[in-house]
Every structure is written in C-alpha cells, then in structure tokens.
Design a protein around this motif. Structure first.
Motif, PDB file in Angstrom:
ATOM      1  N   PRO A 151     -53.864 -35.984 -30.773  1.00 14.48           N
ATOM      2  CA  PRO A 151     -53.323 -35.398 -31.999  1.00 14.48           C
ATOM      3  C   PRO A 151     -52.482 -36.414 -32.776  1.00 14.48           C
ATOM      4  CG  PRO A 151     -52.899 -33.987 -30.089  1.00 14.48           C
ATOM      5  CD  PRO A 151     -53.405 -35.286 -29.564  1.00 14.48           C
ATOM      6  N   ARG A 152     -52.471 -36.265 -34.078  1.00 12.00           N
ATOM      7  CA  ARG A 152     -51.605 -37.072 -34.931  1.00 12.00           C
ATOM      8  C   ARG A 152     -50.235 -36.406 -35.032  1.00 12.00           C
ATOM      9  NH1 ARG A 152     -54.228 -40.706 -38.364  1.00 12.00           N
ATOM     10  NH2 ARG A 152     -52.523 -40.435 -39.869  1.00 12.00           N
ATOM     11  N   PRO A 153     -49.221 -37.140 -35.457  1.00 10.97           N
ATOM     12  CA  PRO A 153     -47.896 -36.520 -35.634  1.00 10.97           C
ATOM     13  C   PRO A 153     -47.977 -35.317 -36.576  1.00 10.97           C
ATOM     14  CG  PRO A 153     -47.710 -38.903 -35.741  1.00 10.97           C
ATOM     15  CD  PRO A 153     -49.183 -38.587 -35.717  1.00 10.97           C
ATOM     16  N   GLY A 154     -47.423 -34.208 -36.175  1.00 15.01           N
ATOM     17  CA  GLY A 154     -47.458 -32.988 -36.956  1.00 15.01           C
ATOM     18  C   GLY A 154     -48.594 -32.054 -36.594  1.00 15.01           C
ATOM     19  N   ASP A 155     -49.563 -32.528 -35.805  1.00 13.32           N
ATOM     20  CA  ASP A 155     -50.662 -31.668 -35.345  1.00 13.32           C
ATOM     21  C   ASP A 155     -50.194 -30.785 -34.191  1.00 13.32           C
ATOM     22  OD1 ASP A 155     -52.320 -32.898 -37.160  1.00 13.32           O
ATOM     23  OD2 ASP A 155     -53.347 -34.155 -35.663  1.00 13.32           O
ATOM     24  N   PRO A 156     -50.811 -29.596 -34.054  1.00 12.49           N
ATOM     25  CA  PRO A 156     -50.569 -28.822 -32.822  1.00 12.49           C
ATOM     26  C   PRO A 156     -50.960 -29.649 -31.604  1.00 12.49           C
ATOM     27  CG  PRO A 156     -51.656 -27.460 -34.468  1.00 12.49           C
ATOM     28  CD  PRO A 156     -51.667 -28.874 -35.006  1.00 12.49           C
ATOM     29  N   GLU A 157     -50.269 -29.461 -30.509  1.00 13.18           N
ATOM     30  CA  GLU A 157     -50.480 -30.304 -29.338  1.00 13.18           C
ATOM     31  C   GLU A 157     -51.880 -30.170 -28.745  1.00 13.18           C
ATOM     32  OE1 GLU A 157     -47.717 -29.269 -26.324  1.00 13.18           O
ATOM     33  OE2 GLU A 157     -48.384 -27.169 -26.178  1.00 13.18           O
ATOM     34  N   GLU A 158     -52.569 -29.041 -29.026  1.00 12.67           N
ATOM     35  CA  GLU A 158     -53.924 -28.862 -28.485  1.00 12.67           C
ATOM     36  C   GLU A 158     -55.024 -29.420 -29.395  1.00 12.67           C
ATOM     37  OE1 GLU A 158     -53.075 -24.843 -30.539  1.00 12.67           O
ATOM     38  OE2 GLU A 158     -51.965 -26.461 -29.542  1.00 12.67           O
ATOM     39  N   THR A 159     -54.611 -30.127 -30.455  1.00 19.40           N
ATOM     40  CA  THR A 159     -55.580 -30.662 -31.404  1.00 19.40           C
ATOM     41  C   THR A 159     -56.447 -31.747 -30.771  1.00 19.40           C
ATOM     42  OG1 THR A 159     -54.101 -30.225 -33.266  1.00 19.40           O
ATOM     43  CG2 THR A 159     -55.875 -31.797 -33.645  1.00 19.40           C
ATOM     44  N   LEU A 160     -57.739 -31.698 -31.071  1.00 19.26           N
ATOM     45  CA  LEU A 160     -58.689 -32.729 -30.661  1.00 19.26           C
ATOM     46  C   LEU A 160     -59.197 -33.414 -31.930  1.00 19.26           C
ATOM     47  CD1 LEU A 160     -60.718 -30.699 -27.990  1.00 19.26           C
ATOM     48  CD2 LEU A 160     -58.899 -32.369 -27.560  1.00 19.26           C
ATOM     49  N   ARG A 161     -58.865 -34.677 -32.082  1.00 24.83           N
ATOM     50  CA  ARG A 161     -59.297 -35.439 -33.249  1.00 24.83           C
ATOM     51  C   ARG A 161     -60.610 -36.152 -32.934  1.00 24.83           C
ATOM     52  NH1 ARG A 161     -56.902 -35.349 -38.494  1.00 24.83           N
ATOM     53  NH2 ARG A 161     -54.812 -34.465 -38.241  1.00 24.83           N
ATOM     54  N   LEU A 162     -61.659 -35.817 -33.680  1.00 20.84           N
ATOM     55  CA  LEU A 162     -62.970 -36.431 -33.465  1.00 20.84           C
ATOM     56  C   LEU A 162     -63.113 -37.674 -34.329  1.00 20.84           C
ATOM     57  CD1 LEU A 162     -65.229 -33.222 -33.507  1.00 20.84           C
ATOM     58  CD2 LEU A 162     -64.072 -34.294 -31.554  1.00 20.84           C
ATOM     59  N   SER A 163     -63.947 -38.607 -33.869  1.00 17.87           N
ATOM     60  CA  SER A 163     -64.198 -39.822 -34.651  1.00 17.87           C
ATOM     61  C   SER A 163     -65.069 -39.533 -35.867  1.00 17.87           C
ATOM     62  CB  SER A 163     -64.862 -40.885 -33.766  1.00 17.87           C
ATOM     63  OG  SER A 163     -66.107 -40.407 -33.244  1.00 17.87           O
ATOM     64  N   MET A 164     -65.630 -38.338 -35.958  1.00 18.54           N
ATOM     65  CA  MET A 164     -66.385 -37.886 -37.130  1.00 18.54           C
ATOM     66  C   MET A 164     -65.775 -36.575 -37.598  1.00 18.54           C
ATOM     67  SD  MET A 164     -70.457 -36.941 -37.539  1.00 18.54           S
ATOM     68  CE  MET A 164     -70.939 -38.664 -37.412  1.00 18.54           C
ATOM     69  N   ALA A 165     -65.553 -36.458 -38.886  1.00 18.31           N
ATOM     70  CA  ALA A 165     -64.949 -35.241 -39.426  1.00 18.31           C
ATOM     71  C   ALA A 165     -65.827 -34.036 -39.122  1.00 18.31           C
ATOM     72  CB  ALA A 165     -64.733 -35.379 -40.932  1.00 18.31           C
ATOM     73  N   PRO A 166     -65.233 -32.914 -38.732  1.00 22.43           N
ATOM     74  CA  PRO A 166     -66.049 -31.730 -38.419  1.00 22.43           C
ATOM     75  C   PRO A 166     -66.963 -31.305 -39.561  1.00 22.43           C
ATOM     76  CG  PRO A 166     -63.821 -31.413 -37.602  1.00 22.43           C
ATOM     77  CD  PRO A 166     -63.814 -32.683 -38.407  1.00 22.43           C
ATOM     78  N   ASP A 167     -66.475 -31.435 -40.820  1.00 30.30           N
ATOM     79  CA  ASP A 167     -67.332 -31.029 -41.939  1.00 30.30           C
ATOM     80  C   ASP A 167     -68.453 -32.025 -42.214  1.00 30.30           C
ATOM     81  OD1 ASP A 167     -65.871 -33.109 -42.972  1.00 30.30           O
ATOM     82  OD2 ASP A 167     -64.884 -31.933 -44.544  1.00 30.30           O
ATOM     83  N   GLY A 168     -68.450 -33.148 -41.507  1.00 30.81           N
ATOM     84  CA  GLY A 168     -69.558 -34.105 -41.618  1.00 30.81           C
ATOM     85  C   GLY A 168     -70.661 -33.867 -40.604  1.00 30.81           C
TER      86      GLY A 168
END
Length: 229
Positions: A151-168
């Motif tokens: 997660p990035r700063p300010g994201d909920p702790e359970e956030t999963l950041r993908l290397s590709m945007a979900p809308d892509g």
C-alpha cells in the motif's frame, strides 16, 4: 307334329390369358394404397414443420458440451507442496474454481504473508490451464508479468497495488483477480478486496458477486472509493 330340338348349351367363353392371379391383384392394390398414402404423409409432415425427404441425412454426432468440471483431481496441478488455495478460471460464460497451491515461507509476518499469497495467486491465474483443464473447457484471461506491491501512504492497510491499473485489465481478467483475491488469505474474508494501480490514484474496494461469477464478461465487479473508510 313339330318337334323342337333342344338348344345346344352355350359354350363358356374362356379368356386366353386365364384368370388374374390373386397375388398379382393384391400387389396392385397395395401399390395403389402406397401412392395414395404418400401425399397424405407429406401433408402431415408439412403441418408438423418437418420437411419430407426421400434421402436419409446424416449430420454426424451431436457436439459435445463443455463439462466445466474435472472428472477426477488433476495431479499435475497438485504436485507442488504449499498452501492450498483456489483460483477462478473461465469456463463457458462463467467463473469456476480450481485447486492450486502457493508457496509461503514459514514464519512470514502477516503483511508479508498477504503479499506472497496475492503474488502466488496472480502467478497461478496467469499459468495456462493443464491439459485436463483445457479438455474440460477452462481458460484464463490474466496475462503474466503482473506483480503485487505494498500500500501507498494513506491507503487502507489491506490495499494490494498491482503493477497494472485495474481499469486497464479486461473485464474477464478483473473478475478473475477480484474473485480469487476476495476468497483468499490476501483479503479480509468479507467477499471484497481493495485494489489500486501503480500510480498515485486512489484504490477502490471491489466485490465478487454472484452476477460477476455468472457473467464476468458483461458484469464488472462493483467497486467504491475507500477514501472515507
């Protein structure tokens, strides 16, 4: 006295070809019946929507239906030892689960464990189905090379950041990832998962619903902003 002579008896006339054999008469009667029955049968078939034909047709065997289920466990996908998981693959027009395993080192912290499980699930989704799964009609729309970040700063702790945007992602791939993550140790176990892309854009909470599992190509996973959570 006039005496009348008796008249000679009439000689019966005999046909030269003799009387008609009974078998021949019966044959002619049956042939005539068939000629009468054919137009009647054609009318009945037309009334039923069936086109009459004198030539038998053969269109081959009926096409086999996609089973979307394995008759027995696929040993090739269970050979590696690890954490038992389930991933969602495509079959026909819906999502179905298959068994997989992911490797997680013993003693990993909870946050690290979530990242490892999520990455392992993505890798399993990107793998081509086994021969047995292909024969049963399974496929995947998730492409290889996608990674999971923290997660990035300010994201909920359970956030999963993908290397590709979900809308892509394609609607099929997004549905596979959302349903797989939300039903695993990578999420909170409430049927949803918080996903974000590689940029600074805010993450969103995605849900895996019955409609998404039944029609992943036409129904995108519902999502909402998590800024206020």
């Amino acid at each position: 006295m006039h005496v009348r002579r008796p008249r000679a008896a009439a000689t019966p006339r005999v046909r030269r070809d003799g009387p008609e054999p009974r078998t021949r008469a019966v044959s002619r009667t049956r042939a005539a019946s068939r000629l009468v029955a054919l137009p009647v049968l054609a009318v009945l078939l037309a009334g039923c929507g069936i086109r009459a034909t004198e030539v038998p047709t053969n269109f081959g065997p009926a096409p086999s239906r996609v089973r979307c289920s394995l008759s027995e466990p696929d040993v090739s996908t269970q050979a590696a030892r690890g954490l038992p998981v389930q991933v969602f693959l495509l079959c026909g027009s819906s999502l179905v689960t298959v068994d997989r395993t992911v490797r997680v080192p013993d003693g990993a912290a909870d946050s690290e464990r979530r990242m490892l499980v999520a990455q392992g699930l993505l890798d399993q989704l990107a793998q081509p189905p086994s021969p047995a799964e292909k024969e049963a009609g399974y496929s995947t729309d998730v492409r290889g090379g996608i990674t999971v970040g923290r997660p990035r700063p300010g994201d909920p702790e359970e956030t999963l950041r993908l290397s590709m945007a979900p809308d892509g992602l394609t609607s099929y791939a997004l549905a596979q990832i959302v349903c797989t993550f939300s039903d695993s140790a990578a999420a909170q176990g409430d049927g949803s998962v918080v996903l974000g892309g590689p940029g600074a854009g805010p993450p969103r909470r995605y849900e895996c619903t019955d409609e998404v599992r039944a029609r992943p190509g036409s129904t995108e996973p519902p999502s909402k902003d998590v800024a206020g959570e």
